[in-house]
Design an enzyme around this catalytic site. Sequence first.
Site, PDB file in Angstrom:
ATOM      1  N   CYS A  32     -12.768  16.635   0.965  1.00  0.00           N
ATOM      2  CA  CYS A  32     -13.609  17.831   1.317  1.00  0.00           C
ATOM      3  C   CYS A  32     -15.013  17.764   0.472  1.00  0.00           C
ATOM      4  O   CYS A  32     -14.763  17.341  -1.017  1.00  0.00           O
ATOM      5  CB  CYS A  32     -12.952  18.988   1.242  1.00  0.00           C
ATOM      6  SG  CYS A  32     -11.461  19.017   2.395  1.00  0.00           S
ATOM      7  N   ARG A  87     -19.148  11.723   1.733  1.00  0.00           N
ATOM      8  CA  ARG A  87     -17.651  11.697   1.318  1.00  0.00           C
ATOM      9  C   ARG A  87     -17.008  11.558   2.703  1.00  0.00           C
ATOM     10  O   ARG A  87     -15.644  11.558   2.343  1.00  0.00           O
ATOM     11  CB  ARG A  87     -17.349  12.913   0.609  1.00  0.00           C
ATOM     12  CG  ARG A  87     -18.137  13.005  -0.738  1.00  0.00           C
ATOM     13  CD  ARG A  87     -18.285  14.380  -1.359  1.00  0.00           C
ATOM     14  NE  ARG A  87     -16.957  15.207  -1.686  1.00  0.00           N
ATOM     15  CZ  ARG A  87     -16.501  15.055  -2.679  1.00  0.00           C
ATOM     16  NH1 ARG A  87     -17.111  14.526  -3.841  1.00  0.00           N
ATOM     17  NH2 ARG A  87     -15.220  15.708  -2.863  1.00  0.00           N
ATOM     18  N   TRP A 106     -12.330  17.360   5.158  1.00  0.00           N
ATOM     19  CA  TRP A 106     -11.567  16.130   5.538  1.00  0.00           C
ATOM     20  C   TRP A 106     -10.354  16.467   5.663  1.00  0.00           C
ATOM     21  O   TRP A 106      -9.627  16.661   4.863  1.00  0.00           O
ATOM     22  CB  TRP A 106     -11.969  15.131   4.366  1.00  0.00           C
ATOM     23  CG  TRP A 106     -11.262  13.906   4.456  1.00  0.00           C
ATOM     24  CD1 TRP A 106      -9.901  13.621   3.839  1.00  0.00           C
ATOM     25  CD2 TRP A 106     -11.401  12.571   5.137  1.00  0.00           C
ATOM     26  NE1 TRP A 106      -9.411  12.348   4.242  1.00  0.00           N
ATOM     27  CE2 TRP A 106     -10.465  11.748   4.877  1.00  0.00           C
ATOM     28  CE3 TRP A 106     -12.755  12.015   5.825  1.00  0.00           C
ATOM     29  CZ2 TRP A 106     -10.506  10.462   5.473  1.00  0.00           C
ATOM     30  CZ3 TRP A 106     -12.724  10.972   6.268  1.00  0.00           C
ATOM     31  CH2 TRP A 106     -11.526   9.913   6.181  1.00  0.00           C
ATOM     32  N   ASN A 163     -10.853  22.441  -1.901  1.00  0.00           N
ATOM     33  CA  ASN A 163     -10.597  20.726  -1.577  1.00  0.00           C
ATOM     34  C   ASN A 163      -9.209  20.362  -2.334  1.00  0.00           C
ATOM     35  O   ASN A 163      -9.105  21.127  -3.295  1.00  0.00           O
ATOM     36  CB  ASN A 163     -11.817  20.262  -2.533  1.00  0.00           C
ATOM     37  CG  ASN A 163     -11.748  18.799  -2.339  1.00  0.00           C
ATOM     38  OD1 ASN A 163     -10.698  18.198  -1.399  1.00  0.00           O
ATOM     39  ND2 ASN A 163     -12.600  18.000  -2.694  1.00  0.00           N
ATOM     40  N   GLY A 164      -8.240  19.864  -1.652  1.00  0.00           N
ATOM     41  CA  GLY A 164      -7.139  19.527  -2.445  1.00  0.00           C
ATOM     42  C   GLY A 164      -6.086  19.863  -1.447  1.00  0.00           C
ATOM     43  O   GLY A 164      -6.309  19.800  -0.149  1.00  0.00           O
ATOM     44  N   GLU A 206      -5.551 -11.506   1.298  1.00  0.00           N
ATOM     45  CA  GLU A 206      -6.304 -10.370   1.082  1.00  0.00           C
ATOM     46  C   GLU A 206      -7.438 -10.640   0.040  1.00  0.00           C
ATOM     47  O   GLU A 206      -8.414 -10.384   0.129  1.00  0.00           O
ATOM     48  CB  GLU A 206      -5.365  -9.180   0.543  1.00  0.00           C
ATOM     49  CG  GLU A 206      -6.279  -7.975   0.130  1.00  0.00           C
ATOM     50  CD  GLU A 206      -7.341  -7.289   1.430  1.00  0.00           C
ATOM     51  OE1 GLU A 206      -7.244  -7.908   2.627  1.00  0.00           O
ATOM     52  OE2 GLU A 206      -8.226  -6.513   1.089  1.00  0.00           O
ATOM     53  N   LYS A 219     -11.401 -10.626   0.946  1.00  0.00           N
ATOM     54  CA  LYS A 219     -12.290  -9.716   0.107  1.00  0.00           C
ATOM     55  C   LYS A 219     -13.576 -10.780  -0.282  1.00  0.00           C
ATOM     56  O   LYS A 219     -14.737 -10.317   0.040  1.00  0.00           O
ATOM     57  CB  LYS A 219     -11.723  -9.489  -0.885  1.00  0.00           C
ATOM     58  CG  LYS A 219     -10.855  -8.173  -0.872  1.00  0.00           C
ATOM     59  CD  LYS A 219     -11.521  -6.943  -0.753  1.00  0.00           C
ATOM     60  CE  LYS A 219     -11.609  -6.117   0.309  1.00  0.00           C
ATOM     61  NZ  LYS A 219     -10.620  -6.387   1.691  1.00  0.00           N
ATOM     62  N   GLU A 270     -15.675 -11.741   2.824  1.00  0.00           N
ATOM     63  CA  GLU A 270     -16.355 -10.598   3.683  1.00  0.00           C
ATOM     64  C   GLU A 270     -17.673  -9.913   2.853  1.00  0.00           C
ATOM     65  O   GLU A 270     -18.555  -9.354   3.239  1.00  0.00           O
ATOM     66  CB  GLU A 270     -15.725  -9.542   4.250  1.00  0.00           C
ATOM     67  CG  GLU A 270     -14.817  -8.745   3.278  1.00  0.00           C
ATOM     68  CD  GLU A 270     -14.344  -7.524   3.930  1.00  0.00           C
ATOM     69  OE1 GLU A 270     -14.489  -6.984   4.890  1.00  0.00           O
ATOM     70  OE2 GLU A 270     -13.173  -7.169   3.402  1.00  0.00           O
ATOM     71  N   HIS A 281       0.916 -30.536   2.736  1.00  0.00           N
ATOM     72  CA  HIS A 281       0.994 -30.955   4.131  1.00  0.00           C
ATOM     73  C   HIS A 281      -0.189 -31.063   4.568  1.00  0.00           C
ATOM     74  O   HIS A 281      -0.676 -31.236   5.821  1.00  0.00           O
ATOM     75  CB  HIS A 281       1.662 -29.909   4.801  1.00  0.00           C
ATOM     76  CG  HIS A 281       3.199 -29.861   4.216  1.00  0.00           C
ATOM     77  ND1 HIS A 281       4.151 -30.737   4.639  1.00  0.00           N
ATOM     78  CD2 HIS A 281       3.644 -29.069   3.608  1.00  0.00           C
ATOM     79  CE1 HIS A 281       5.076 -30.539   4.050  1.00  0.00           C
ATOM     80  NE2 HIS A 281       4.975 -29.429   3.464  1.00  0.00           N
ATOM     81  N   LYS A 321     -17.413  -0.619   9.327  1.00  0.00           N
ATOM     82  CA  LYS A 321     -16.381  -0.042   8.972  1.00  0.00           C
ATOM     83  C   LYS A 321     -15.270   0.171   9.528  1.00  0.00           C
ATOM     84  O   LYS A 321     -14.093   0.072   9.098  1.00  0.00           O
ATOM     85  CB  LYS A 321     -16.664   1.321   8.136  1.00  0.00           C
ATOM     86  CG  LYS A 321     -15.713   1.879   7.264  1.00  0.00           C
ATOM     87  CD  LYS A 321     -15.090   0.988   6.326  1.00  0.00           C
ATOM     88  CE  LYS A 321     -13.935   1.517   5.355  1.00  0.00           C
ATOM     89  NZ  LYS A 321     -13.247   0.295   4.520  1.00  0.00           N
TER      90      LYS A 321
HETATM   91  C1  AGP Z   1     -11.248  -4.794   5.378  1.00  0.00           C
HETATM   92  O1  AGP Z   1     -11.848  -5.199   4.243  1.00  0.00           O
HETATM   93  C2  AGP Z   1     -12.081  -5.269   6.506  1.00  0.00           C
HETATM   94  N1  AGP Z   1     -13.281  -4.136   6.299  1.00  0.00           N
HETATM   95  C3  AGP Z   1     -11.356  -5.008   7.884  1.00  0.00           C
HETATM   96  O2  AGP Z   1     -10.582  -6.101   7.899  1.00  0.00           O
HETATM   97  C4  AGP Z   1     -10.518  -3.859   8.053  1.00  0.00           C
HETATM   98  O3  AGP Z   1      -9.459  -3.947   7.338  1.00  0.00           O
HETATM   99  C5  AGP Z   1     -10.121  -4.027   9.487  1.00  0.00           C
HETATM  100  O4  AGP Z   1     -11.311  -3.777  10.482  1.00  0.00           O
HETATM  101  C6  AGP Z   1      -8.958  -2.927   9.955  1.00  0.00           C
HETATM  102  O5  AGP Z   1      -9.521  -1.729  10.047  1.00  0.00           O
HETATM  103  P1  AGP Z   1      -8.604  -0.485   9.950  1.00  0.00           P
HETATM  104  O6  AGP Z   1      -7.777  -0.377   8.657  1.00  0.00           O
HETATM  105  O7  AGP Z   1      -9.565   0.878  10.036  1.00  0.00           O
HETATM  106  O8  AGP Z   1      -7.898  -0.555  11.371  1.00  0.00           O
END
Ligand code: AGP
Length: 609
Positions: free
Chosen positions: A2, A27, A74, A100-101, A482, A486, A489, A505, A604
Amino acid sequence: MCGIVGYIGNQDVTPILIDGLKRLEYRGYDSSGIAVYDGTDIEVEKYKGRLSVLEDRIKERPIKGSIGIGHTRWATHGEPSDINSHPHSSQNGDIAVVHNGIIENFQLLKEWLMEQGYHFRSDTDTEVVAHLIDHFYQGDLVDALIKAMEKMEGSFALGIISSKEPDKLVAVRKDSPLIVGVGNGENFIASDIPAILNHTRAIYLLDDMEIAVLDRKEVKILDHNKNRIHKEIFRVDWDVASAEKGGYPHFMLKEIFEQPAAIRQTLKSRLMEKSEEIILDQIRITPEDLKNINKINIVACGTAYHAGVVGKYIIEELARIPVEADIASEFRYRDPILDQNSLVIVISQSGETADTLAALREAKKRGARVVAITNVVGSTVSREADDLFYTWAGPEIAVASTKAYTTQLIAMYLIGLKLARIKGEISGERYRQMKEAVGRLSDQVQQVLNNADVIEELALDNKNAEDVFFIGRSLDYAVAMEGSLKLKEISYIHSEAYAAGELKHGTIALIEEGTPVIALATQNRLYDKLLSNIKEVKARGAYVIALAKEGNREVEKTADRVIYIPDTMDEVTPVLSVIPLQLFAYHIAVARGCDVDKPRNLAKSVTVE
Ligand code: AGP
C-alpha cells in the site's frame, strides 16, 4: 504494497495527495482514496480501480482543505472494492485512518469492538484501527493512538486525521515503512520518498514505534510514552526515478534484496515459533479429505513452474503422496487423469496467467480440489480456487520473478509439512528440524545477499558467454532450471539446465574449452556424484562455477570458482542457492546493457495463450 501520503500546510491539499499517490503507483495497487478536513467535517472519497477513477470523482465533487491523507491499496484482507478501500473512518466519521501492513489479531479486535457496539462496513483489518482510536479517544488523539497500539499485533504504518483536532496529522510505524517530510509551513507523511520528493528533500525516517505529530509549524517525534525524540534530518539526494526503486538501479535488484523481508512476511502468522502448529487458515483440507487424496499435480508456468518442481520433490518426500509437476500449457491439453481424489496446486504470482487459469478450470471440471498459491489478493486464480495460500511478497514489478519464487518455495515447504503432519508421515523430530530450518531462511538469505559483490565479479567475468549450462541433481536440478531461465530472459544469453546425471547421455558433447558451467552441489547426499560430474565437464574444458554449502570444500579442488551458501538441511537449500543465480543473471544483464526490468518480448503477466 500500500501507499500512504499525508499533508498539513496552507496549500490546497487534494492535488498534493493525488500527485503523491501517483508517484506511488509503481508499487502496485487495486484501489485508492483520500480523506480531507474541509473546515467542518472529514470528507472521504475512495474507489476500487485506478487512480483516474478517484480523480474523475473528485473533479465532479471537489474537496477543499489544507489537511488530509491519501492511500493506494494492495489488498491483503478483504478483496478490492470501494468499501474496502482506504481511508477508513470511525463510526461518526470524525477520525480517518490510512494503513500499510497487516493487523494480525484484527478478527479478535473486531469481535471485541462489535461487543462494544461498533458496526463494521468493510472486510478489512484497517477499519479496526479507526474504531479502536475512536474507542480510546478522550480528548487527545495521540493518547488514543497509543492505547490502540497496545491492543494491535502485526505491522502498521498509519496516517490519522480527526475533525476533533483538525490542526494535527498523526502518524506511526511498526514493521512497515513510513517517512515524514519537513517543509516550510507545511509537513508531510509518506510510505515512500517518491511521494513527496517534489515538495521537500528533508526527511525524518521513522523507526518502529515512533509517533510523528505534525502541525503547520513543526514536527514532533515521540516514543510510545510520549517522550520527545530528537532525530537527524535525512537529506534525499536521489532523483525521482531512483527513489521509486528505493535507491536501487532496478526494480529487479530491489526485489532480490527484499527477499528476506518477503520470506519473513510470508512465514508470519503461519509458522508459529512457540507451537508445533503451521497455520494455513485458507487451506481447509481436513484429515478426512487427505485420506482420499491419492495424487497431487502442481501446475504453473515459467518461474512458478520451477517452484512447482521443487514442490514435487518436497511434498513427495515429506507427505509420501505421488506428485507431478506440470507446465500449465501442457497440462491443459494432455487430457489429465483427475477425479475427486486428485489435488491440484496452481502457482501464479499474478494470479492472471491464462494457461494456469485454464489449467485450474480444467482441473475443477474433472472434479479435482484446487489450491492456489498466488501473490495477488483478489486475482482471478484466487477467486476460482477452493483453497488459498497468499505469498506476502508485496508487488513484484520487475518482469523477472525473484521474491515471488522464493516465497512460492516457502508455500511448498509449509504445505508439504502440513500434509505430512496430517497424514502422520513425519516424525516429530524431523518435523521440528524442517520447521526450524524454514524459520532460519530469511536470515540465511540475508547472509547470501551480504556476499553479493563476489557474485557480481563472477558475473562480469562471464558477460560475453554465448552458451551457459546449469547442472544439478534432485533439488539442485530444479533450481538450475530457474537459474537458467533468469539468465536467458534478462541477458538474452542462451542457457540450458541439465540433470547432471544426464550429461553423458548426449549434452556433454556441447562442452568446449571455456564453456561456462554453473554446477549446483548443495545436496549432501549427492555431493560426490556432482563432484564426478564437475570432473567430467572440466575434462572437456569447461569453466565451472560451483555452488556448495559452507564446509563442503572438496569441490574447490575441481571447480574454477565456488560460491558458498549457509549450511542447512538439503531440503531447504533451494531458497538459498537461487539467490546467487538471480544476482548472476542480473549483473550480466546490466553489463550487457539489457533492459533488466522490462526484457524484450516479455510481459509481467501473460494473460493470453
Ligand atoms: C519469470 O521470471 C517470468 N517472468 C515468467 O516465467 C513467469 O514466472 C510466468 O509467466 C508465470 O507468471 P505467474 O507466476 O504470474 O503466473
